[in-house]
Write a protein that holds these residues in place. Sequence first.
Motif, short mmCIF file in Angstrom:
data_model
loop_
_atom_site.label_atom_id
_atom_site.label_comp_id
_atom_site.label_asym_id
_atom_site.label_seq_id
_atom_site.Cartn_x
_atom_site.Cartn_y
_atom_site.Cartn_z
N GLU A 151 0.80 -1.22 0.00
CA GLU A 151 0.00 0.00 0.00
C GLU A 151 0.83 1.28 0.00
O GLU A 151 0.34 2.32 -0.38
N PHE A 152 2.07 1.19 0.44
CA PHE A 152 2.91 2.39 0.46
C PHE A 152 3.96 2.28 -0.63
O PHE A 152 4.72 1.32 -0.68
N LEU A 153 4.00 3.22 -1.54
CA LEU A 153 4.97 3.24 -2.62
C LEU A 153 6.04 4.26 -2.29
O LEU A 153 5.78 5.46 -2.33
N ALA A 154 7.23 3.78 -1.94
CA ALA A 154 8.29 4.69 -1.53
C ALA A 154 8.89 5.42 -2.73
O ALA A 154 9.47 6.48 -2.59
N ALA A 155 8.74 4.83 -3.92
CA ALA A 155 9.33 5.42 -5.12
C ALA A 155 8.31 6.30 -5.83
O ALA A 155 7.19 6.50 -5.36
N GLU A 156 8.71 6.83 -6.97
CA GLU A 156 7.81 7.63 -7.80
C GLU A 156 6.66 6.75 -8.27
O GLU A 156 6.82 5.54 -8.47
N PRO A 157 5.46 7.30 -8.48
CA PRO A 157 4.35 6.48 -8.99
C PRO A 157 4.68 5.93 -10.37
O PRO A 157 5.33 6.59 -11.18
N ASP A 158 4.25 4.72 -10.62
CA ASP A 158 4.52 4.05 -11.90
C ASP A 158 3.51 4.54 -12.93
O ASP A 158 2.39 4.04 -13.02
N LEU A 159 3.90 5.54 -13.71
CA LEU A 159 3.00 6.17 -14.67
C LEU A 159 3.41 5.80 -16.09
O LEU A 159 4.60 5.71 -16.41
N THR A 160 2.42 5.60 -16.92
CA THR A 160 2.67 5.38 -18.35
C THR A 160 3.07 6.71 -19.00
O THR A 160 2.96 7.78 -18.40
N ALA A 161 3.49 6.62 -20.26
CA ALA A 161 3.88 7.84 -20.99
C ALA A 161 2.70 8.81 -21.08
O ALA A 161 2.86 10.02 -20.93
N GLU A 162 1.50 8.26 -21.32
CA GLU A 162 0.31 9.10 -21.40
C GLU A 162 0.00 9.74 -20.05
O GLU A 162 -0.38 10.92 -19.96
N GLU A 163 0.17 8.95 -18.98
CA GLU A 163 -0.11 9.47 -17.64
C GLU A 163 0.90 10.55 -17.23
O GLU A 163 0.57 11.47 -16.49
N LYS A 164 2.13 10.45 -17.71
CA LYS A 164 3.12 11.48 -17.41
C LYS A 164 2.74 12.81 -18.07
O LYS A 164 2.97 13.88 -17.50
N LYS A 165 2.14 12.72 -19.27
CA LYS A 165 1.65 13.95 -19.91
C LYS A 165 0.49 14.53 -19.10
O LYS A 165 0.39 15.75 -18.91
N LEU A 166 -0.38 13.62 -18.64
CA LEU A 166 -1.49 14.07 -17.81
C LEU A 166 -0.99 14.68 -16.51
O LEU A 166 -1.57 15.66 -16.01
N GLU A 167 0.08 14.12 -15.95
CA GLU A 167 0.64 14.64 -14.70
C GLU A 167 1.12 16.07 -14.87
O GLU A 167 0.91 16.92 -13.99
N LYS A 168 1.75 16.36 -16.01
CA LYS A 168 2.22 17.73 -16.26
C LYS A 168 1.05 18.71 -16.30
O LYS A 168 1.12 19.80 -15.74
N ARG A 169 -0.04 18.31 -16.97
CA ARG A 169 -1.22 19.17 -17.02
C ARG A 169 -1.86 19.31 -15.64
O ARG A 169 -2.30 20.39 -15.26
N LEU A 170 -1.89 18.21 -14.90
CA LEU A 170 -2.45 18.22 -13.55
C LEU A 170 -1.70 19.20 -12.66
O LEU A 170 -2.31 20.03 -11.97
N VAL A 171 -0.37 19.11 -12.66
CA VAL A 171 0.44 19.97 -11.79
C VAL A 171 0.32 21.43 -12.21
O VAL A 171 0.23 22.32 -11.37
N LEU A 172 0.28 21.67 -13.53
CA LEU A 172 0.12 23.05 -14.02
C LEU A 172 -1.21 23.63 -13.55
O LEU A 172 -1.27 24.76 -13.05
N LYS A 173 -2.29 22.88 -13.71
CA LYS A 173 -3.60 23.35 -13.27
C LYS A 173 -3.64 23.55 -11.75
O LYS A 173 -4.22 24.53 -11.26
N ALA A 174 -3.03 22.61 -11.01
CA ALA A 174 -3.01 22.74 -9.55
C ALA A 174 -2.21 23.97 -9.13
O ALA A 174 -2.59 24.68 -8.18
N ASP A 175 -1.11 24.23 -9.84
CA ASP A 175 -0.30 25.41 -9.52
C ASP A 175 -1.10 26.70 -9.76
O ASP A 175 -1.08 27.62 -8.95
N ILE A 176 -1.81 26.73 -10.87
CA ILE A 176 -2.58 27.94 -11.19
C ILE A 176 -3.72 28.13 -10.20
O ILE A 176 -3.93 29.23 -9.66
N LEU A 177 -4.47 27.06 -9.94
CA LEU A 177 -5.66 27.18 -9.11
C LEU A 177 -5.35 27.12 -7.62
O LEU A 177 -5.66 28.06 -6.88
N ILE A 178 -4.72 26.04 -7.18
CA ILE A 178 -4.51 25.84 -5.74
C ILE A 178 -3.46 26.80 -5.19
O ILE A 178 -3.70 27.49 -4.19
N VAL A 179 -2.30 26.85 -5.85
CA VAL A 179 -1.24 27.76 -5.35
C VAL A 179 -1.68 29.20 -5.52
O VAL A 179 -1.45 30.04 -4.63
#
Length: 497
Positions: free
Chosen positions: A21-49
């Motif tokens: 249940e605990f993943l000490a390493a980076e999440p295992d993301l596919t190439a598509e999910e890594k693209k989604l992660e960049k968009r997710l972090v950008l949106k979170a930075d704009i909105l949440i931060v």
Amino acid sequence: MDTEKVETVNDVDLVEYQEKEFLAAEPDLTAEEKKLEKRLVLKADILIVGMTALVFLVNQWDRGNIGNARVMGLQKDLNISNAQFYDAVSLYYVGYVLCIIPANLSIRFFKAHRQIGGCVIIFATLSCCMAAAKNAAAILALRILFGFASTFLQALTLYTSLWYKRNELAIRSGVFYSAATIAGGFSGLMAYAIQKNLDGALGHAAWQWLFIIQGCAGIFVGISSWLLLPPPPDQIKDLKHWIFSKAELEVAIKRLKTYNKAGAGFDKRQMLVAFKDPKLYCCSFMNAGVALGLASISAFLPSFIQQFDFSPTRTQLFSIIPYACAFVTLLVVNIASDRTNIKGPFMMLCFSFSIAGYIILMVVNNVKVKIFGTCLITMGIFPCVTLLGAWTSINVGGFTKRAMTWGVAEVVGQCFAIMASHIYTDPPRYLKGHSICLAFQILGFFSALFMWFHMRHLNGKKEEEAANHQAAGTVHPMSHQSLEEAYDYHPDFRYIL
């Protein structure tokens, strides 16, 4: 917990080990999910931060404007004695202390956007009410209510830890808390403009306009936060949100699981575990120094500078300089700490800045050098606020344990913030206040040093245990557990030094 028990690896163990249940390493993301992660972090930075920065800005405005109002004539107009003014400053922290632990634990119950937006609306409304105060009693009552409302912002530290990974927190915390330094400087500039242009307008004194204008800005930000901020990703119903796609939220939950358990909430067992951990006491001692220095700067900086023989309007202008220095240092230190994945040495460096600053204020008479000393204090204190919050959050496993550790540290810190309002009573040099603040900066430095060595030692023990299990072909008995079960004692958890 029996950390010495040995389990032999078989096919079942291997499957369970891969699905722990605990993943000490980076999440295992596919190439598509890594693209989604960049968009997710950008949106979170704009909105949440972005929204959080505005929240901190208006909170710092409304929290510290009593110091500017004092210079603008509040104390004289309402016939408030020095003792009553110090009580007004300290009563804010009384309300704060009483609610701090429930505020940290309630973010899961109330939902983040409601808790944050609601408390901003309340404390901003109370700030507007300060303009209508006619005597010391009204000021005292409003300040304690203001403290109650402001307390619930402290859950922002836990909230952001559910959206960002461990090596992303300090930068984001630095960005949104830099708004507090902007608020400090801009508040001085605004107070200067109000003093010069609005004093007496529509029958209101300059200090009344200060409360009205800053309070109205806060109400607007509070309503915006309620409407725009998202809950933590694992609490968004059906993974539907106006700015995040379902696929992006699925990635957010994967990221969350590298340090949290999805859906984790209050667990009373973790409260006792938190008090058995030396990190709770180290964080509390560090926060005592940070909160004492921050409270003295927030409430008394205009008074310090006025003692340099400046007029009220020049005092407001010169109060911008220390906050501008803090703004730059805050961003540089937090970005560097995340890029290097180091926190403790930066904490000790910042404590060293503030130690040097207080020494300068105590022993030097030259005005320019005193302004430099004041800048050193803000350059040390403000980065410590975000570094300590991030260092605590990323090194304590288990939602409730983390909330309790930070909550207790905040209770201790705010108790010392109350003291800040009663130690600066000997103008013009304020030697008593500066010497007490200096002592607690030194305590904070050595607490950071001890915590750094302690966690380094624990990391070494975990590395040694991992090597022993690998050599024996065994799996640690706690490897399959989540952080809600094993906390930061999990064998794969490594402390960020």
